[in-house]
Design a protein around this motif. Sequence first.
Motif, PDB file in Angstrom:
ATOM      1  N   ARG A 102      30.501  -6.194  -7.781  1.00  0.00           N
ATOM      2  CA  ARG A 102      31.092  -6.967  -6.679  1.00  0.00           C
ATOM      3  C   ARG A 102      30.960  -6.233  -5.355  1.00  0.00           C
ATOM      4  O   ARG A 102      30.681  -6.841  -4.315  1.00  0.00           O
ATOM      5  N   ALA A 103      31.147  -4.894  -5.366  1.00  0.00           N
ATOM      6  CA  ALA A 103      31.012  -4.117  -4.138  1.00  0.00           C
ATOM      7  C   ALA A 103      29.586  -4.184  -3.604  1.00  0.00           C
ATOM      8  O   ALA A 103      29.367  -4.367  -2.399  1.00  0.00           O
ATOM      9  N   ASP A 104      28.603  -4.058  -4.485  1.00  0.00           N
ATOM     10  CA  ASP A 104      27.203  -4.149  -4.052  1.00  0.00           C
ATOM     11  C   ASP A 104      26.865  -5.560  -3.588  1.00  0.00           C
ATOM     12  O   ASP A 104      26.126  -5.745  -2.614  1.00  0.00           O
ATOM     13  N   TYR A 105      27.408  -6.565  -4.266  1.00  0.00           N
ATOM     14  CA  TYR A 105      27.139  -7.949  -3.909  1.00  0.00           C
ATOM     15  C   TYR A 105      27.683  -8.260  -2.514  1.00  0.00           C
ATOM     16  O   TYR A 105      27.041  -8.953  -1.722  1.00  0.00           O
ATOM     17  N   THR A 106      28.873  -7.733  -2.219  1.00  0.00           N
ATOM     18  CA  THR A 106      29.458  -7.931  -0.892  1.00  0.00           C
ATOM     19  C   THR A 106      28.707  -7.136   0.157  1.00  0.00           C
ATOM     20  O   THR A 106      28.433  -7.633   1.259  1.00  0.00           O
ATOM     21  N   ARG A 107      28.365  -5.890  -0.160  1.00  0.00           N
ATOM     22  CA  ARG A 107      27.650  -5.035   0.786  1.00  0.00           C
ATOM     23  C   ARG A 107      26.251  -5.571   1.073  1.00  0.00           C
ATOM     24  O   ARG A 107      25.709  -5.379   2.157  1.00  0.00           O
ATOM     25  N   ALA A 108      25.657  -6.273   0.117  1.00  0.00           N
ATOM     26  CA  ALA A 108      24.309  -6.802   0.290  1.00  0.00           C
ATOM     27  C   ALA A 108      24.268  -8.072   1.134  1.00  0.00           C
ATOM     28  O   ALA A 108      23.193  -8.593   1.429  1.00  0.00           O
ATOM     29  N   GLN A 109      25.429  -8.601   1.504  1.00  0.00           N
ATOM     30  CA  GLN A 109      25.528  -9.802   2.346  1.00  0.00           C
ATOM     31  C   GLN A 109      24.853 -11.000   1.685  1.00  0.00           C
ATOM     32  O   GLN A 109      24.170 -11.790   2.330  1.00  0.00           O
ATOM     33  N   ILE A 110      25.054 -11.121   0.368  1.00  0.00           N
ATOM     34  CA  ILE A 110      24.469 -12.249  -0.362  1.00  0.00           C
ATOM     35  C   ILE A 110      25.371 -13.471  -0.289  1.00  0.00           C
ATOM     36  O   ILE A 110      24.917 -14.593  -0.480  1.00  0.00           O
ATOM     37  N   MET A 111      26.654 -13.265   0.018  1.00  0.00           N
ATOM     38  CA  MET A 111      27.577 -14.391   0.083  1.00  0.00           C
ATOM     39  C   MET A 111      27.110 -15.400   1.128  1.00  0.00           C
ATOM     40  O   MET A 111      26.703 -15.017   2.229  1.00  0.00           O
ATOM     41  N   PRO A 112      27.141 -16.696   0.840  1.00  0.00           N
ATOM     42  CA  PRO A 112      26.724 -17.697   1.826  1.00  0.00           C
ATOM     43  C   PRO A 112      27.692 -17.756   2.997  1.00  0.00           C
ATOM     44  O   PRO A 112      28.901 -17.603   2.833  1.00  0.00           O
ATOM     45  N   ARG A 113      27.157 -17.938   4.201  1.00  0.00           N
ATOM     46  CA  ARG A 113      27.985 -18.000   5.399  1.00  0.00           C
ATOM     47  C   ARG A 113      28.621 -19.381   5.504  1.00  0.00           C
ATOM     48  O   ARG A 113      27.946 -20.398   5.351  1.00  0.00           O
ATOM     49  N   LEU A 114      29.942 -19.414   5.779  1.00  0.00           N
ATOM     50  CA  LEU A 114      30.675 -20.677   5.831  1.00  0.00           C
ATOM     51  C   LEU A 114      30.854 -21.188   7.247  1.00  0.00           C
ATOM     52  O   LEU A 114      31.381 -22.269   7.449  1.00  0.00           O
ATOM     53  N   SER A 115      30.448 -20.408   8.253  1.00  0.00           N
ATOM     54  CA  SER A 115      30.611 -20.824   9.637  1.00  0.00           C
ATOM     55  C   SER A 115      29.355 -20.464  10.418  1.00  0.00           C
ATOM     56  O   SER A 115      28.431 -19.835   9.897  1.00  0.00           O
ATOM     57  N   ALA A 116      29.324 -20.845  11.684  1.00  0.00           N
ATOM     58  CA  ALA A 116      28.167 -20.564  12.529  1.00  0.00           C
ATOM     59  C   ALA A 116      28.034 -19.071  12.767  1.00  0.00           C
ATOM     60  O   ALA A 116      29.024 -18.343  12.870  1.00  0.00           O
ATOM     61  N   ASN A 117      26.817 -18.588  12.881  1.00  0.00           N
ATOM     62  CA  ASN A 117      26.537 -17.176  13.106  1.00  0.00           C
ATOM     63  C   ASN A 117      26.412 -16.932  14.598  1.00  0.00           C
ATOM     64  O   ASN A 117      25.309 -16.922  15.162  1.00  0.00           O
ATOM     65  N   TRP A 118      27.552 -16.760  15.274  1.00  0.00           N
ATOM     66  CA  TRP A 118      27.529 -16.559  16.718  1.00  0.00           C
ATOM     67  C   TRP A 118      27.000 -15.181  17.086  1.00  0.00           C
ATOM     68  O   TRP A 118      26.470 -14.992  18.181  1.00  0.00           O
ATOM     69  N   MET A 119      27.145 -14.211  16.189  1.00  0.00           N
ATOM     70  CA  MET A 119      26.695 -12.860  16.495  1.00  0.00           C
ATOM     71  C   MET A 119      25.186 -12.822  16.717  1.00  0.00           C
ATOM     72  O   MET A 119      24.687 -12.083  17.559  1.00  0.00           O
ATOM     73  N   ALA A 120      24.434 -13.621  15.983  1.00  0.00           N
ATOM     74  CA  ALA A 120      22.980 -13.609  16.122  1.00  0.00           C
ATOM     75  C   ALA A 120      22.552 -14.089  17.500  1.00  0.00           C
ATOM     76  O   ALA A 120      21.635 -13.555  18.110  1.00  0.00           O
ATOM     77  N   SER A 121      23.228 -15.131  18.043  1.00  0.00           N
ATOM     78  CA  SER A 121      22.851 -15.644  19.355  1.00  0.00           C
ATOM     79  C   SER A 121      23.266 -14.698  20.465  1.00  0.00           C
ATOM     80  O   SER A 121      22.603 -14.589  21.489  1.00  0.00           O
ATOM     81  N   VAL A 122      24.405 -13.987  20.288  1.00  0.00           N
ATOM     82  CA  VAL A 122      24.882 -13.070  21.318  1.00  0.00           C
ATOM     83  C   VAL A 122      23.973 -11.868  21.439  1.00  0.00           C
ATOM     84  O   VAL A 122      23.624 -11.415  22.526  1.00  0.00           O
ATOM     85  N   THR A 123      23.545 -11.338  20.309  1.00  0.00           N
ATOM     86  CA  THR A 123      22.717 -10.138  20.343  1.00  0.00           C
ATOM     87  C   THR A 123      21.254 -10.453  20.610  1.00  0.00           C
ATOM     88  O   THR A 123      20.453  -9.540  20.795  1.00  0.00           O
ATOM     89  N   GLY A 124      20.882 -11.727  20.604  1.00  0.00           N
ATOM     90  CA  GLY A 124      19.513 -12.086  20.919  1.00  0.00           C
ATOM     91  C   GLY A 124      18.567 -11.972  19.753  1.00  0.00           C
ATOM     92  O   GLY A 124      17.358 -12.080  19.925  1.00  0.00           O
ATOM     93  N   ARG A 125      19.077 -11.759  18.559  1.00  0.00           N
ATOM     94  CA  ARG A 125      18.202 -11.662  17.402  1.00  0.00           C
ATOM     95  C   ARG A 125      17.817 -13.049  16.918  1.00  0.00           C
ATOM     96  O   ARG A 125      18.530 -14.018  17.121  1.00  0.00           O
TER      97      ARG A 125
END
Length: 274
Positions: free
Chosen positions: A147-170
Amino acid sequence: MAVYKEELRHARERSRCLRFLQKGEAWLQPGAKEGSMLLDGGERGTVSISLGVLKALEKDDLVCLREDKAAVTAAGIASARRLAAKREPFASQHREIERRVIKQGAEKTIIAATLSESPLAQLANRRTRNGEPFLTIAEFDAGEKLRADYTRAQIMPRLSANWMASVTGRKRGNGAGGGVELTEAAVGARQRVDRALEAVGPELAGVLVDICCFLKGFEQVEIERGWPVRSAKVVLKTALGALARHYEPPARKKRETHRPILHWGAQNFRPKLA
């Protein structure tokens, strides 16, 4: 000043008594000092408590005294959790959190498992007919490590918009973790998850992900997979056993080493002396 010290001493005794009884009931015995009682927990040891503090805990419905035994009540358990919590004491009284150290190679990770919410932790608290834990420590640690590796690997599906990606320009991608660029730690965690699930096989990998990683309940897994009632925990134990062997392979016995044959000799062969 003397009154403050007395109140502080009583508060410490109350906290010590609740923590001790939280682990199980204890026998009541007269203490060495007048006006004190001894709580005998057997293998857990003994604790000396003032008789006045013990009566006050009983009056506040935090401790139940019956004949020659003392036990903590549900309100006493909640009070003990509030006293032990450094942050959010009133939220902590509804949680049963246990901290464990998970070893991943040379690294050690401290995780907090909510025993009242995690299906794996609930199963670890169950006992067999012989009184032994249903899960071994190695099996529980293997599930928590996955479970720790699964969480650290960011495999969980995102339930909301990814605002961080647009802010950082990635750039946004189509990855399962939202498409954000993965760090080396996340990539390494994904590789460990892939190796672990491949080691247990496709028949057991699904139930590990559902219960250990997505925290699905046993009844939900049984309904989704069409399994018989109360069969999910048996399958999960089998899967955790295979996962534990993957993380901690059993030591192989060293075979006896024989000296290699240097020369085959026919009948009546005699070696030549130089």
